[in-house]
Design an enzyme around this catalytic site. Sequence first.
Site, PDB file in Angstrom:
ATOM      1  N   HIS A 147      41.989  53.260  41.444  1.00  0.00           N
ATOM      2  CA  HIS A 147      42.854  52.509  42.449  1.00  0.00           C
ATOM      3  C   HIS A 147      43.509  52.893  43.450  1.00  0.00           C
ATOM      4  O   HIS A 147      43.614  54.304  43.335  1.00  0.00           O
ATOM      5  CB  HIS A 147      44.010  51.821  41.323  1.00  0.00           C
ATOM      6  CG  HIS A 147      43.392  50.749  40.470  1.00  0.00           C
ATOM      7  ND1 HIS A 147      43.032  49.591  41.109  1.00  0.00           N
ATOM      8  CD2 HIS A 147      43.236  50.591  39.152  1.00  0.00           C
ATOM      9  CE1 HIS A 147      42.634  48.684  40.225  1.00  0.00           C
ATOM     10  NE2 HIS A 147      42.873  49.302  38.980  1.00  0.00           N
ATOM     11  N   LYS A 577      54.338  41.156  39.119  1.00  0.00           N
ATOM     12  CA  LYS A 577      54.383  40.617  40.561  1.00  0.00           C
ATOM     13  C   LYS A 577      54.801  38.950  40.275  1.00  0.00           C
ATOM     14  O   LYS A 577      55.306  38.663  41.378  1.00  0.00           O
ATOM     15  CB  LYS A 577      53.007  40.889  41.087  1.00  0.00           C
ATOM     16  CG  LYS A 577      52.935  40.353  42.524  1.00  0.00           C
ATOM     17  CD  LYS A 577      51.696  41.187  43.327  1.00  0.00           C
ATOM     18  CE  LYS A 577      51.450  40.387  44.482  1.00  0.00           C
ATOM     19  NZ  LYS A 577      50.584  39.071  44.143  1.00  0.00           N
TER      20      LYS A 577
END
Length: 915
Positions: A147, A577
């Site tokens: 990532h 999120k």
Amino acid sequence: MVVADADKDLPLKEDIRQLGRMLGDTIREQEGDDTFQLIEQVRQSAVRFRRGMDSAASDALKEILKGLSPGRAILVVRAFSYFSQLANLAEDQHHIRRSRTHRMAQEAPRPSSLGHALAQASAAGLDAQGLQSFFARSQVRPVLTAHPTEVQRKSILNAQVEIARLLDERDRSASTPREAALRDEQLQRQVLLLWQTRMLRPQRPAVTDEVSNALSYFERIFLHQLPALYADLEDRLALDPAWGDAELPPFFQLGSWIGGDRDGHPFVTAEVLQQTLDLHSRTILDFLLQEIQTLGEELSLSLQVSRASQEVLDLADRSADASPQRRDEAYRRALILIHQRLSATRRRVSLGGPTEDSAIEPYAAPAELKADLDVLDQSLRRHGGRRLARGRLRDVRRAVSIFGFHLAPVDLRQGSEVQGRVVAELLEALRPGTAYASLPEAAKVALLSAELESPRPLASPFLTYGEETQRELTLFRTAAVNHKRLGIEALPSCIISHTEDVSDLLEAAVLLREAGILRPAENRLDLNLIPLFETIEDLQRSGDIMDGLLSLPLYRRLLQSRGDIQEVMLGYSDSNKDGGFLTSRWELYKAEGRLLDVARRHGVHLRLFHGRGGSVGRGGGPSYEAILAQPPGAVDGQIRLTEQGEVIAAKYGHPAVARRNLEVLVAATLEASLPVAQDPGADPRFTKTMDALSAKACEAYRDLIYGAPDFERYFWESTPIAEIAQLNIGSRPASRKGGRSITDLRAIPWVFSWSQCRLMLPGWYGFGAAVRAFQAEHGATGLALLQDMHATWPYFRSLLSNMDMVLAKVDLAIASRYADLVGDRNLRDRIFTRIQEECEASITALKAITGQREFLESNPYLMRSIQHRFPYLDPLNHLQVELLRRYRAGDTDDRTERGILLSINGIAAGLRNSG
């Protein structure tokens, strides 16, 4: 006690001073005394700013930084980046040092150790037979992912590994003055190498670069440390005579997403998947070939002075070795045959290449190789060579059982929306007018269920399909080819991101049938079909979705071919999120309970796959506490979790640190699977309280992130998110659609950005508002209840422990410097004031509930680490703000941009869990 603690830390302080002095000497030597003095001036001003936050120190620091040319700014950034990295290495070595001291003193095993876990198992009444049964049904699998927060280049990591090795070597052996001087020179040489090595990649890495980077951890760490971990555990178990010489099954393996994760990643193709699998198989086969060759050199036993079984003699006679020098060395000749067959296997596996000698038959599967090695093991044990069997041969046999010929299982992942479009196109081409995408969910499920009952494929070689459909079909066909080549263990899972309905899973099943991976006529499915629930709403509906899937007769028949084990992945990043830290964690916990209930009703076993990131905002935090905080029955010997970004380097970069982290996963899984008393979380008062806290926290979080006018603009201007998107730290784009919408932004750069500006907002925002509202409603009894939850409920205690870690790293003074980058003063003051007030409220609430006066009172190791690291990180933040200001004002000097990217790199590497 204070004096003793100070004495314990003295070697750490000496290491930091020595490495810092070596870097300072290198800078003075390479860049001149004026540069060294400049760096010292910046450091001292930043320390004064941190300690007193007085305006004089702040003004002095601003003036210094404003006067730096781009070239000088880069030198300062590089200096503090390396200072923080070297401090991290010293911290790691001190942790190893303290652990060894503890073991040498033969004190009681500490929590998270194998010794402690086995003692807990014994106390719970688990005997040798019970442990054998437990490990036989267990699966522990950390999964490496690539990532865009793994900022370290492999060249930098290599130098750090050598520095760590030299520090460890010095700790473990007494040295003459000459030996000590030579070692110091080697250390100085590595520091110089770091200074003269480019920190940034010149271009974004390809997926195969990320694969190669991950493989370096297998070559240096996992291929050696995993067999050693198994050996250690078996030796501990063998202390019970009832265990005997029993061997553990390969319950612990390392998995990978790198090269198989296509969700939002246009560069992961069928060709890349094939290259990934080729690199994996070459790595393990080359390792095994080298180990078997070395084993042949070691096992010099002669039949004149030792004995061998008839099975070993048969292997030796089949060898092509005709040397008279080895005629009486049966074990060596047998190993020559094994080496020859494995060499033929490597040629066969490498794209199906022919063998050089048709008389040498390659191994059809790892089990055949293991059987030959077992022949040697059994013969040695029967003929006085048990100690020899417990050496390299034991590790090689274990490596074969763990890594096979594929090294690491690679998961396939794709977004449900992509697979939905592909299936819609296939159906439309076969039956025009189907309009699959517009069908209601029930109609989709009925259509797909009927389709899956038929062995007939949808795709036709006589029809033309769009690029996306062709790409997906080709990838699954490539997977099917490699199932035959390397075994189904090489590609064991298909993960469907953004699972929102049963049809999302059935669409993936249809595509698997197209490649022959799912065969309805045989009721056979050759990999695990895994939903990934990511948003708050998806988590809340996860139980109903899985109930609908498991109610389908066809799917239940297919699941039987997978051992009736249903795996479900839970997304920490996107749920955070979506709804904030507190709500995300609570909905994840409740989802696990609902999924357990569904699995029990349908008579299947549940395996949970935790999609955790490095930062607390993405599910990070200590693995031991996190696993023990799972709902009762949620682990039961089965757990998978992702290891992401820079956390891989921090946890697995050093052999001793890696071994410790691998051991923690085994210990936690065993302890979390033991029978326990009623979970305090079942107390209706606790669950009701969490529901109330979660609702208020989510409301506060969403009101800021998605409700505050122009918050999106504030975020893009007050953090380096725009610059992060340009940094060549990962092959995956930062945004799913390339825009500035927070909804489309990936969770990783979202968290990464807040870490860079030292707010860590996703790891705490909303908690203060939630506790304040709860206390306003319940008064003093409300606080007492929260304190009781913290004292008695592992879930809530872990939740607050993670928040404690995050808030300890928040620096509002530095964050205010980033807020000054926002052009609209009213917007800046309005948003930052809200953030500051909520941060202070969250800190107050945390301390009131835990009874702490300071952060991390229960985790002095981390507190010490922060105290040593942050004086080197603070200057990077201050300089990053200055360079961002210049760059956004139109400074076109490419060195200014490079300085920003270097500062992002340095801060991320120093924080260690920023993404």
